[in-house]
Design a protein around this motif. Sequence first.
Motif, PDB file in Angstrom:
ATOM      1  N   GLU A  67       1.288  -1.452   0.441  1.00  0.00           N
ATOM      2  CA  GLU A  67       0.170   0.297  -0.182  1.00  0.00           C
ATOM      3  C   GLU A  67       0.587   1.294  -0.210  1.00  0.00           C
ATOM      4  OE1 GLU A  67      -2.958   2.433  -0.235  1.00  0.00           O
ATOM      5  OE2 GLU A  67      -3.270  -0.119  -0.248  1.00  0.00           O
ATOM      6  N   GLY A  68       0.515   2.181  -1.381  1.00  0.00           N
ATOM      7  CA  GLY A  68       1.402   3.120  -1.238  1.00  0.00           C
ATOM      8  C   GLY A  68       2.509   3.354  -1.967  1.00  0.00           C
ATOM      9  N   GLU A  69       2.411   2.160  -2.307  1.00  0.00           N
ATOM     10  CA  GLU A  69       3.768   2.242  -3.195  1.00  0.00           C
ATOM     11  C   GLU A  69       4.058   2.011  -4.605  1.00  0.00           C
ATOM     12  OE1 GLU A  69       7.135  -0.933  -0.557  1.00  0.00           O
ATOM     13  OE2 GLU A  69       5.941  -1.867  -1.686  1.00  0.00           O
ATOM     14  N   ARG A  70       2.374   1.711  -4.933  1.00  0.00           N
ATOM     15  CA  ARG A  70       2.510   1.965  -6.669  1.00  0.00           C
ATOM     16  C   ARG A  70       2.744   2.997  -7.466  1.00  0.00           C
ATOM     17  NH1 ARG A  70      -1.860  -1.742  -4.013  1.00  0.00           N
ATOM     18  NH2 ARG A  70      -3.289   0.828  -4.061  1.00  0.00           N
ATOM     19  N   PRO A  71       2.854   2.807  -8.743  1.00  0.00           N
ATOM     20  CA  PRO A  71       3.496   3.962  -9.669  1.00  0.00           C
ATOM     21  C   PRO A  71       2.170   4.869  -9.441  1.00  0.00           C
ATOM     22  CG  PRO A  71       4.374   2.690 -10.295  1.00  0.00           C
ATOM     23  CD  PRO A  71       3.320   1.859  -9.126  1.00  0.00           C
ATOM     24  N   LYS A  72       2.016   6.220  -9.528  1.00  0.00           N
ATOM     25  CA  LYS A  72       0.266   7.150  -9.356  1.00  0.00           C
ATOM     26  C   LYS A  72       0.812   8.018 -10.638  1.00  0.00           C
ATOM     27  CE  LYS A  72      -0.798   6.607  -4.645  1.00  0.00           C
ATOM     28  NZ  LYS A  72       0.626   6.328  -4.318  1.00  0.00           N
ATOM     29  N   MET A  73      -0.379   8.314 -11.614  1.00  0.00           N
ATOM     30  CA  MET A  73      -0.879   9.381 -12.345  1.00  0.00           C
ATOM     31  C   MET A  73      -2.142  10.322 -12.221  1.00  0.00           C
ATOM     32  SD  MET A  73      -1.373   9.433 -16.338  1.00  0.00           S
ATOM     33  CE  MET A  73       0.637   8.648 -16.263  1.00  0.00           C
ATOM     34  N   GLU A  74      -1.626  11.679 -10.987  1.00  0.00           N
ATOM     35  CA  GLU A  74      -3.620  12.174 -11.205  1.00  0.00           C
ATOM     36  C   GLU A  74      -4.048  12.855 -12.309  1.00  0.00           C
ATOM     37  OE1 GLU A  74      -4.960  15.862  -8.165  1.00  0.00           O
ATOM     38  OE2 GLU A  74      -3.158  16.043  -8.364  1.00  0.00           O
ATOM     39  N   LEU A  75      -4.787  12.364 -12.544  1.00  0.00           N
ATOM     40  CA  LEU A  75      -5.278  13.413 -14.106  1.00  0.00           C
ATOM     41  C   LEU A  75      -6.727  14.454 -13.833  1.00  0.00           C
ATOM     42  CD1 LEU A  75      -5.721   9.725 -15.768  1.00  0.00           C
ATOM     43  CD2 LEU A  75      -4.266  11.368 -16.216  1.00  0.00           C
TER      44      LEU A  75
ATOM     45  N   LEU B  69      -7.588   9.422  -9.956  1.00  0.00           N
ATOM     46  CA  LEU B  69      -5.820   9.286  -9.313  1.00  0.00           C
ATOM     47  C   LEU B  69      -5.571   7.511 -10.608  1.00  0.00           C
ATOM     48  CD1 LEU B  69      -3.228   9.782  -7.981  1.00  0.00           C
ATOM     49  CD2 LEU B  69      -4.273   8.594  -6.042  1.00  0.00           C
ATOM     50  N   LEU B  70      -4.464   7.456 -10.960  1.00  0.00           N
ATOM     51  CA  LEU B  70      -4.653   5.694 -11.831  1.00  0.00           C
ATOM     52  C   LEU B  70      -3.541   5.611 -10.997  1.00  0.00           C
ATOM     53  CD1 LEU B  70      -5.002   6.535 -15.505  1.00  0.00           C
ATOM     54  CD2 LEU B  70      -6.831   5.823 -13.778  1.00  0.00           C
TER      55      LEU B  70
ATOM     56  N   PRO C 212       3.251  -3.219 -14.009  1.00  0.00           N
ATOM     57  CA  PRO C 212       5.070  -1.636 -13.839  1.00  0.00           C
ATOM     58  C   PRO C 212       4.215  -2.070 -15.656  1.00  0.00           C
ATOM     59  CG  PRO C 212       5.631  -3.553 -12.414  1.00  0.00           C
ATOM     60  CD  PRO C 212       3.701  -4.418 -12.526  1.00  0.00           C
ATOM     61  N   TYR C 213       4.604  -0.142 -16.311  1.00  0.00           N
ATOM     62  CA  TYR C 213       4.897  -0.611 -17.379  1.00  0.00           C
ATOM     63  C   TYR C 213       5.741  -1.364 -17.882  1.00  0.00           C
ATOM     64  CZ  TYR C 213       5.272   1.259 -22.490  1.00  0.00           C
ATOM     65  OH  TYR C 213       5.429   1.514 -23.717  1.00  0.00           O
ATOM     66  N   ALA C 214       5.871  -2.263 -19.044  1.00  0.00           N
ATOM     67  CA  ALA C 214       7.129  -2.694 -19.800  1.00  0.00           C
ATOM     68  C   ALA C 214       6.908  -2.528 -21.137  1.00  0.00           C
ATOM     69  CB  ALA C 214       7.830  -3.666 -19.855  1.00  0.00           C
ATOM     70  N   GLN C 215       7.798  -2.230 -22.497  1.00  0.00           N
ATOM     71  CA  GLN C 215       7.923  -2.648 -24.077  1.00  0.00           C
ATOM     72  C   GLN C 215       7.382  -4.443 -24.180  1.00  0.00           C
ATOM     73  OE1 GLN C 215       7.389  -1.198 -25.952  1.00  0.00           O
ATOM     74  NE2 GLN C 215       7.615   1.156 -25.523  1.00  0.00           N
ATOM     75  N   GLY C 216       6.092  -4.208 -24.398  1.00  0.00           N
ATOM     76  CA  GLY C 216       5.855  -5.686 -25.171  1.00  0.00           C
ATOM     77  C   GLY C 216       4.565  -6.552 -23.924  1.00  0.00           C
ATOM     78  N   ARG C 217       4.048  -6.368 -23.158  1.00  0.00           N
ATOM     79  CA  ARG C 217       2.901  -6.039 -21.512  1.00  0.00           C
ATOM     80  C   ARG C 217       2.162  -6.390 -22.502  1.00  0.00           C
ATOM     81  NH1 ARG C 217       5.643  -7.504 -17.617  1.00  0.00           N
ATOM     82  NH2 ARG C 217       6.120  -5.161 -17.070  1.00  0.00           N
ATOM     83  N   GLN C 218       1.017  -7.320 -22.698  1.00  0.00           N
ATOM     84  CA  GLN C 218       0.190  -7.931 -22.477  1.00  0.00           C
ATOM     85  C   GLN C 218      -1.543  -7.403 -21.924  1.00  0.00           C
ATOM     86  OE1 GLN C 218       0.345  -9.036 -25.719  1.00  0.00           O
ATOM     87  NE2 GLN C 218       2.267  -8.819 -25.976  1.00  0.00           N
TER      88      GLN C 218
ATOM     89  N   ASN D 229      -2.785  -4.546 -18.968  1.00  0.00           N
ATOM     90  CA  ASN D 229      -2.878  -3.202 -17.809  1.00  0.00           C
ATOM     91  C   ASN D 229      -3.692  -2.826 -17.084  1.00  0.00           C
ATOM     92  OD1 ASN D 229      -2.126  -0.439 -17.649  1.00  0.00           O
ATOM     93  ND2 ASN D 229      -3.607   0.592 -19.096  1.00  0.00           N
ATOM     94  N   ALA D 230      -3.182  -2.858 -15.793  1.00  0.00           N
ATOM     95  CA  ALA D 230      -3.876  -2.838 -15.019  1.00  0.00           C
ATOM     96  C   ALA D 230      -4.251  -1.696 -13.957  1.00  0.00           C
ATOM     97  CB  ALA D 230      -3.969  -3.958 -14.399  1.00  0.00           C
ATOM     98  N   ASN D 231      -5.058  -0.956 -13.491  1.00  0.00           N
ATOM     99  CA  ASN D 231      -4.968   0.504 -12.998  1.00  0.00           C
ATOM    100  C   ASN D 231      -6.100   0.119 -11.963  1.00  0.00           C
ATOM    101  OD1 ASN D 231      -2.630   1.643 -14.343  1.00  0.00           O
ATOM    102  ND2 ASN D 231      -4.369   1.973 -15.776  1.00  0.00           N
ATOM    103  N   LEU D 232      -5.797   1.066 -10.520  1.00  0.00           N
ATOM    104  CA  LEU D 232      -6.689   1.138  -9.648  1.00  0.00           C
ATOM    105  C   LEU D 232      -7.368   2.597  -9.714  1.00  0.00           C
ATOM    106  CD1 LEU D 232      -8.719   0.593  -6.854  1.00  0.00           C
ATOM    107  CD2 LEU D 232      -6.019   1.309  -5.689  1.00  0.00           C
ATOM    108  N   HIS D 233      -8.289   2.615 -10.470  1.00  0.00           N
ATOM    109  CA  HIS D 233      -9.076   4.233 -10.787  1.00  0.00           C
ATOM    110  C   HIS D 233      -9.664   4.922  -9.233  1.00  0.00           C
ATOM    111  CE1 HIS D 233      -8.754   4.204 -15.577  1.00  0.00           C
ATOM    112  NE2 HIS D 233      -8.967   2.513 -14.947  1.00  0.00           N
ATOM    113  N   VAL D 234      -9.008   5.482  -8.932  1.00  0.00           N
ATOM    114  CA  VAL D 234      -9.262   6.260  -7.877  1.00  0.00           C
ATOM    115  C   VAL D 234      -9.837   7.747  -8.000  1.00  0.00           C
ATOM    116  CG1 VAL D 234      -9.183   7.558  -5.301  1.00  0.00           C
ATOM    117  CG2 VAL D 234      -7.995   5.331  -6.210  1.00  0.00           C
ATOM    118  N   VAL D 235     -11.776   7.600  -8.361  1.00  0.00           N
ATOM    119  CA  VAL D 235     -12.235   8.500  -8.783  1.00  0.00           C
ATOM    120  C   VAL D 235     -13.480   9.832  -7.711  1.00  0.00           C
ATOM    121  CG1 VAL D 235     -13.846   9.078 -10.429  1.00  0.00           C
ATOM    122  CG2 VAL D 235     -12.092   7.080 -11.210  1.00  0.00           C
ATOM    123  N   ALA D 236     -12.826  11.069  -7.710  1.00  0.00           N
ATOM    124  CA  ALA D 236     -13.494  11.248  -6.730  1.00  0.00           C
ATOM    125  C   ALA D 236     -14.898  11.883  -7.825  1.00  0.00           C
ATOM    126  CB  ALA D 236     -12.685  12.633  -6.772  1.00  0.00           C
ATOM    127  N   PRO D 237     -15.912  12.507  -6.731  1.00  0.00           N
ATOM    128  CA  PRO D 237     -17.344  12.942  -7.134  1.00  0.00           C
ATOM    129  C   PRO D 237     -17.232  13.809  -8.206  1.00  0.00           C
ATOM    130  CG  PRO D 237     -17.232  12.848  -4.462  1.00  0.00           C
ATOM    131  CD  PRO D 237     -15.538  12.901  -5.274  1.00  0.00           C
TER     132      PRO D 237
END
Length: 233
Positions: A125-133, A143-144, A149-155, A157-165
């Motif tokens: 918890e708290g270690e995942r890379p984050k990107m705010e949109l 917040l994604l 983890p992203y890498a070339q050739g990965r099949q 893509n999974a994110n936890l979407h944390v979405v404010a009201p």
Amino acid sequence: MGGVSCSDHCFGALFNSRAISHQSVRRRRSRRAKMPDTQRDTPDVSAEAPANLGDKLRHLRRKSGLTLKQLGALTGCSESMLSKAERGHVVPSLDLLSRIAMQLDTSIAGLFVDAPERSCFVYKEGERPKMELGAATKDGHTLLERLIPYAQGRQLNANLHVVAPGGGSAGALSHDGEEVGFVIDGYIEITVDNETHLVGPGGSFFFHSELPHRYRNIGTTTARIVWVNSPPY
């Protein structure tokens, strides 16, 4: 009387020399100010791609040989907005980031920090890379948090979407692939190919990604959704 002293002559020459020097400096500055954007914004494609989102957008834009004005025309976004995004002054919405990534020949997943190749990743918890949109409303940010983890050739893509009201995609998306989601908390309204569905805690969804789709948090509490795309988007 009426003669000009040596001191007066020397002072006048010195004054004229400084005036000419200042005029030359102003002309050089003026020429630099009028220099086309393509010359001022010289690409540095040899540098490693930075981790910061704004810096990474700038790096990829320069690598593509595009000016802010050209990228703005391709994405339907103003030059000033793109400039602010690159400087970290504003956060693009998911919809806008998708259009930018497409023109820069990458994906939203590719805008995250590249991860070292490993056979197994474990995030606490708290270690995942984050990107705010950005989002459709002033306070409705998304917040994604990357689960894979992203890498070339990965099949996948999974994110936890944390979405404010009020937050969400802020526009319709369409791309190759398939996606599935599971709502942990909150309520989201998801529209796929003009069909709208309300999905709450414990609910899930699946659709083909090429169909126009969008979502938003219509509740009063933060929504959390596990969202998986294949291939990475």
